[in-house]
Design an enzyme around this catalytic site. Structure first.
Site, PDB file in Angstrom:
ATOM      1  N   TYR A 113       0.924  -0.981   0.014  1.00  0.00           N
ATOM      2  CA  TYR A 113      -0.024  -0.023  -0.360  1.00  0.00           C
ATOM      3  C   TYR A 113       0.667   1.155  -0.102  1.00  0.00           C
ATOM      4  O   TYR A 113      -0.156   2.140   0.277  1.00  0.00           O
ATOM      5  CB  TYR A 113      -0.529   0.037   1.430  1.00  0.00           C
ATOM      6  N   TYR A 160     -11.136   0.492  -0.167  1.00  0.00           N
ATOM      7  CA  TYR A 160     -10.766   0.640   1.325  1.00  0.00           C
ATOM      8  C   TYR A 160      -9.871   1.699   1.699  1.00  0.00           C
ATOM      9  O   TYR A 160      -9.550   2.423   2.384  1.00  0.00           O
ATOM     10  CB  TYR A 160     -11.749   0.236   1.990  1.00  0.00           C
ATOM     11  N   ARG A 161      -8.656   1.517   0.719  1.00  0.00           N
ATOM     12  CA  ARG A 161      -7.702   1.057   1.279  1.00  0.00           C
ATOM     13  C   ARG A 161      -6.482   0.850  -0.806  1.00  0.00           C
ATOM     14  O   ARG A 161      -6.972  -0.062  -1.175  1.00  0.00           O
ATOM     15  CB  ARG A 161      -6.628   0.249   1.799  1.00  0.00           C
ATOM     16  N   ASP A 216      -0.918 -10.008  10.061  1.00  0.00           N
ATOM     17  CA  ASP A 216      -0.064 -11.079   9.100  1.00  0.00           C
ATOM     18  C   ASP A 216       1.589 -10.266   9.683  1.00  0.00           C
ATOM     19  O   ASP A 216       2.341 -11.065  10.078  1.00  0.00           O
ATOM     20  CB  ASP A 216       0.019 -11.013   7.749  1.00  0.00           C
ATOM     21  N   HIS A 262       4.591  -6.509  -4.290  1.00  0.00           N
ATOM     22  CA  HIS A 262       2.779  -6.579  -4.495  1.00  0.00           C
ATOM     23  C   HIS A 262       2.339  -5.465  -4.301  1.00  0.00           C
ATOM     24  O   HIS A 262       2.587  -4.724  -2.823  1.00  0.00           O
ATOM     25  CB  HIS A 262       1.905  -7.995  -4.453  1.00  0.00           C
TER      26      HIS A 262
HETATM   27  C1  LIG Z   1       2.528 -10.182   2.671  1.00  0.00           C
HETATM   28  C2  LIG Z   1       1.153  -9.035   3.525  1.00  0.00           C
HETATM   29  C3  LIG Z   1       0.625  -9.122   4.315  1.00  0.00           C
HETATM   30  C4  LIG Z   1       0.259  -8.374   4.980  1.00  0.00           C
HETATM   31  N1  LIG Z   1      -1.158  -8.300   5.494  1.00  0.00           N
HETATM   32  C5  LIG Z   1      -1.663  -7.596   6.143  1.00  0.00           C
HETATM   33  C6  LIG Z   1      -2.894  -7.654   7.023  1.00  0.00           C
HETATM   34  O1  LIG Z   1      -3.179  -8.924   7.640  1.00  0.00           O
HETATM   35  N2  LIG Z   1      -3.177  -6.745   8.204  1.00  0.00           N
HETATM   36  C7  LIG Z   1      -3.334  -5.514   6.727  1.00  0.00           C
HETATM   37  O2  LIG Z   1      -3.612  -4.449   7.281  1.00  0.00           O
HETATM   38  N3  LIG Z   1      -1.821  -5.028   6.424  1.00  0.00           N
HETATM   39  C8  LIG Z   1      -1.203  -6.290   6.414  1.00  0.00           C
HETATM   40  N4  LIG Z   1       0.158  -5.522   5.166  1.00  0.00           N
HETATM   41  C9  LIG Z   1       0.291  -4.355   4.745  1.00  0.00           C
HETATM   42  C10 LIG Z   1       1.130  -3.638   5.198  1.00  0.00           C
HETATM   43  O3  LIG Z   1       2.141  -4.217   5.476  1.00  0.00           O
HETATM   44  C11 LIG Z   1       0.335  -3.296   6.680  1.00  0.00           C
HETATM   45  O4  LIG Z   1      -0.492  -2.744   6.897  1.00  0.00           O
HETATM   46  C12 LIG Z   1       2.257  -2.593   7.683  1.00  0.00           C
HETATM   47  O5  LIG Z   1       1.221  -2.708   9.161  1.00  0.00           O
HETATM   48  C13 LIG Z   1       1.562  -0.860   7.893  1.00  0.00           C
HETATM   49  O6  LIG Z   1       2.800  -0.409   7.749  1.00  0.00           O
HETATM   50  P1  LIG Z   1       3.536   0.132   9.167  1.00  0.00           P
HETATM   51  O7  LIG Z   1       2.746  -0.074  10.163  1.00  0.00           O
HETATM   52  O8  LIG Z   1       4.355   0.325   9.582  1.00  0.00           O
HETATM   53  O9  LIG Z   1       1.963   1.440   9.018  1.00  0.00           O
HETATM   54  P2  LIG Z   1       3.274   2.639   8.397  1.00  0.00           P
HETATM   55  O10 LIG Z   1       3.434   2.414   6.776  1.00  0.00           O
HETATM   56  O11 LIG Z   1       3.980   3.291   9.266  1.00  0.00           O
HETATM   57  O12 LIG Z   1       1.766   3.522   7.984  1.00  0.00           O
HETATM   58  C14 LIG Z   1       0.735   3.990   7.118  1.00  0.00           C
HETATM   59  C15 LIG Z   1       0.460   5.354   6.213  1.00  0.00           C
HETATM   60  O13 LIG Z   1       0.058   6.120   7.915  1.00  0.00           O
HETATM   61  C16 LIG Z   1      -0.320   7.709   8.049  1.00  0.00           C
HETATM   62  N5  LIG Z   1       0.889   7.480   9.077  1.00  0.00           N
HETATM   63  C17 LIG Z   1       1.520   6.090   9.656  1.00  0.00           C
HETATM   64  N6  LIG Z   1       1.561   7.210  10.877  1.00  0.00           N
HETATM   65  C18 LIG Z   1       0.824   8.310  10.980  1.00  0.00           C
HETATM   66  C19 LIG Z   1       1.279   8.634  11.550  1.00  0.00           C
HETATM   67  N7  LIG Z   1       1.894   9.240  12.982  1.00  0.00           N
HETATM   68  N8  LIG Z   1       0.912  10.462  12.081  1.00  0.00           N
HETATM   69  C20 LIG Z   1      -0.058  10.531  10.198  1.00  0.00           C
HETATM   70  N9  LIG Z   1      -0.051   9.808   9.549  1.00  0.00           N
HETATM   71  C21 LIG Z   1       0.584   8.945  10.115  1.00  0.00           C
HETATM   72  C22 LIG Z   1       1.481   7.334   6.085  1.00  0.00           C
HETATM   73  O14 LIG Z   1       0.297   8.036   5.512  1.00  0.00           O
HETATM   74  C23 LIG Z   1       2.167   6.160   6.018  1.00  0.00           C
HETATM   75  O15 LIG Z   1       2.093   5.865   5.167  1.00  0.00           O
HETATM   76  C24 LIG Z   1       0.291  -6.857   4.745  1.00  0.00           C
HETATM   77  C25 LIG Z   1       1.178  -6.603   3.623  1.00  0.00           C
HETATM   78  C26 LIG Z   1       2.279  -7.950   2.845  1.00  0.00           C
HETATM   79  C27 LIG Z   1       2.820  -7.482   2.250  1.00  0.00           C
END
Ligand SMILES: Cc1cc2nc3c(=O)[nH]c(=O)nc-3n(C[C@H](O)[C@H](O)[C@H](O)COP(=O)(O)OP(=O)(O)OC[C@H]3O[C@@H](n4cnc5c(N)ncnc54)[C@H](O)[C@@H]3O)c2cc1C
Length: 529
Positions: free
Chosen positions: A91, A473-474, A150, A390
């Site tokens: 994403y 939704y995302r 995950d 992906h």
């Molecule tokens: C194989 C695979 C499986 C996955 N499975 C899942 C799953 O089961 N469920 C799921 O939800 N996702 C899944 N994901 C997607 C993703 O990896 C996760 O959602 C991951 O937790 C998001 O990264 P993060 O927590 O570091 O968020 P970040 O990358 O830190 O945040 C996401 C976005 O939110 C905003 N943001 C973040 N922090 C702040 C802040 N403090 N203030 C303002 N804006 C902010 C920014 O725009 C940022 O780009 C998967 C991905 C892969 C590759």
């Protein structure tokens, strides 16, 4: 050195010098090798002029430092892109939506500020990962569970802000829905606390979401209005036991009544875990990739020929053993009128877990973070046609049997027609209780021609889904304008109101420009759709 668009190099250098004086020299990054870590390694724009790249990154460690950095950026109109841990793979990863932004990297702010055992809640900073929180709960002997996505290396805050989902009980597995109380630094550096956090001395910030008046929390979901510096979550009290059961159905025609009954039972709290509805006969050769639902007579013939069920509903129960056994018995009674139905108890586990249990359980169902999911599509042994990553396609569809079949057919047919390869596909993931999510994983490669063609095809899929009333939704930044455009009721009033709020709260447009299609006034002509 890269400079944000519209900012002079002299101004940028001054701003970076001021930021260094706030956060320390070693926490401002401008070298290419450092900035490389802020690229989206799953980008569909990889290596193209349009790839979203950071001009610098700054990593504050306190709220006061965040405020100071935001004020410096606001004075000089420097675009900032806050991330928590930046692991949003599929994403957008850690990369900004608007190229040239300075990434505001919050992973050093990783304090667990409170875990409240009796109210089953916590308050955390943005850099707290699921692994951090899980370890903390284990080390303190807590009886609370977190709900994990995950990949366990992401942050509770970043994941919830992008509306992530997990795998335990209903009130927790929609991560945004489990949020209670937010602290956010606005574009002018002011701090806002939502809900009961606005009342000095209130001890109920993590207990009552609404506070008084309009509830502002939603303004900060998938938003460009603030930097979230604290977030409260409701946690899941460890249940006494876990029971996973499945029900097999033999006829195509069962899909509508079975979804209706599952809905009735879930909405009535007869089961509380995450259900799934799959088709063993349509996933027999490709377990993660459901094939197109054929005509009823073809599907029923396939069922007879293969001996595999048409549909399988899996239900999960958390609670005291005698309660969940009674619930399962009731569920069987309700489904017993389906022709040829077969019931199976797959796994019963008493909590707390033993070392042996840990080897045999699906970890995410027990709130245990891991990175096991990365075996999917990897280059390891046995992998078919590995990709360079992906993107996720994630659309909300009606929670009905008709919705399930239609979404499956439209998506499979259109992807086949357009030549979009999929390596995971389900029309009916149930992160949320009142809708299905159609999830598809589309492989990307570090190959410009392939990616260009793929982008056009995904745009077409977004349009086709919107024609059916299915909205994502995302989505990754490359498609956020198009998806926001598809929410077009009343001449896109959703976007227009969001833009008014953006102009009022962040008039210089410095925060997260372009996130989910909301651009500040001076960049609005950049919108792609
Ligand atoms: C194989 C695979 C499986 C996955 N499975 C899942 C799953 O089961 N469920 C799921 O939800 N996702 C899944 N994901 C997607 C993703 O990896 C996760 O959602 C991951 O937790 C998001 O990264 P993060 O927590 O570091 O968020 P970040 O990358 O830190 O945040 C996401 C976005 O939110 C905003 N943001 C973040 N922090 C702040 C802040 N403090 N203030 C303002 N804006 C902010 C920014 O725009 C940022 O780009 C998967 C991905 C892969 C590759």
């Amino acid at each position: 050195m890269a400079v944000p668009p519209g900012v002079s190099e002299a101004d940028f250098l001054d701003a970076l010098a001021e930021m260094r004086s706030i956060v320390g020299d070693e926490w401002v990054f401008t070298e290419a090798e450092d900035l490389n870590t802020y690229r989206d390694f799953y980008s569909v724009l990889w290596g193209e002029p349009e790839e979203r790249l950071a001009s610098a990154a700054v990593a504050p460690s306190t709220v006061e430092e965040v405020q100071a950095v935001v004020r410096i950026a606001n004075e000089r109109r420097i675009p900032l892109y806050p991330i928590s841990t930046g692991r949003n793979l599929g994403y957008g990863g850690p990369a900004p939506v608007y190229s040239g932004s300075v990434v505001l990297d919050l992973k050093r702010m990783n304090r667990i500020l409170e875990v409240n055992e009796s109210n089953a809640s916590c308050l955390v900073e943005p850099g707290v990962t699921y692994f951090d929180m899980y370890r903390h709960l284990q080390q303190t002997g807590s009886k609370l569970w977190i709900d994990v996505p995950d990949p366990g290396w992401g942050s509770m805050v970043g994941n919830a802000l992008d509306s992530g989902g997990g795998y335990t009980a209903a009130p927790y597995r929609g991560h945004w829905e489990a949020v209670c109380g937010i602290e956010v630094v606005l574009g002018d550096g002011e701090i806002l606390r939502t809900g009961m956090g606005a009342l000095p001395g209130a001890e109920t910030w993590q207990q009552y979401r609404m506070g008084i008046g309009p509830c502002l929390d939603g303004l900060f979901r998938q938003s460009s209005l603030g930097v979230v510096t604290k977030m409260g979550f409701w946690l899941f009290p460890q249940p006494e036991a876990y029971l996973n059961c499945s029900i097999d159905f033999q006829r195509f025609e069962d899909i509508e009544p079975l979804v209706d009954l599952i809905n009735e039972l879930e909405y009535g709290n007869i089961f509380n875990g995450m259900p799934s509805i799959t088709s063993p006969v349509l996933t027999r050769d490709t377990p993660m990739l459901m094939q197109e639902v054929p005509a009823p007579e073809v599907m029923n013939r396939l069922v007879r020929e293969t001996g595999l069920p048409a549909w399988r509903a899996s239900l999960v129960f958390y609670g005291p053993e005698k309660v969940i056994r009674a619930q399962w018995e009731y569920v069987q009674e309700r489904f017993s009128s389906f022709e040829g139905v077969a019931f199976r108890e797959n796994q019963f586990v008493k909590l707390p877990l033993t070392a042996e249990d840990l080897e045999r359980i699906p970890k995410a169902r027990f709130g245990i973070p891991s990175l096991d999911i990365f075996a999917v599509g990897s280059r390891g042994a046995g992998s078919f046609n590995p990709s360079d990553g992906h993107i996720w396609f994630s659309a909300i569809i009606p929670r009905t049997g008709k919705g399930y079949v239609e979404a499956n057919r439209v998506m499979r047919r259109e992807c086949a027609r357009l030549g979009i390869p999929l390596f995971m596909f389900s029309p009916a993931v149930t992160c949320w209780t009142r809708s299905f999510v159609l999830f598809a994983a589309v492989p990307v490669y570090k190959d410009t021609d392939r990616n260009r063609a793929l982008r056009e095809k995904i745009h077409e899929i977004i349009r086709i889904c919107a024609e059916h009333g299915w909205g994502e939704y995302r989505c990754p930044p490359a498609f956020q304008d198009a998806v926001m455009e598809s929410y077009s009721f009343n001449d896109n009033i959703l976007r227009r109101v969001n833009e008014k709020i953006k102009d009022a709260l962040d008039p210089n447009g410095i925060l997260s420009a372009g996130r989910y299609g909301i651009w500040p006034k001076h960049l609005r002509e950049r919108r792609e759709a």
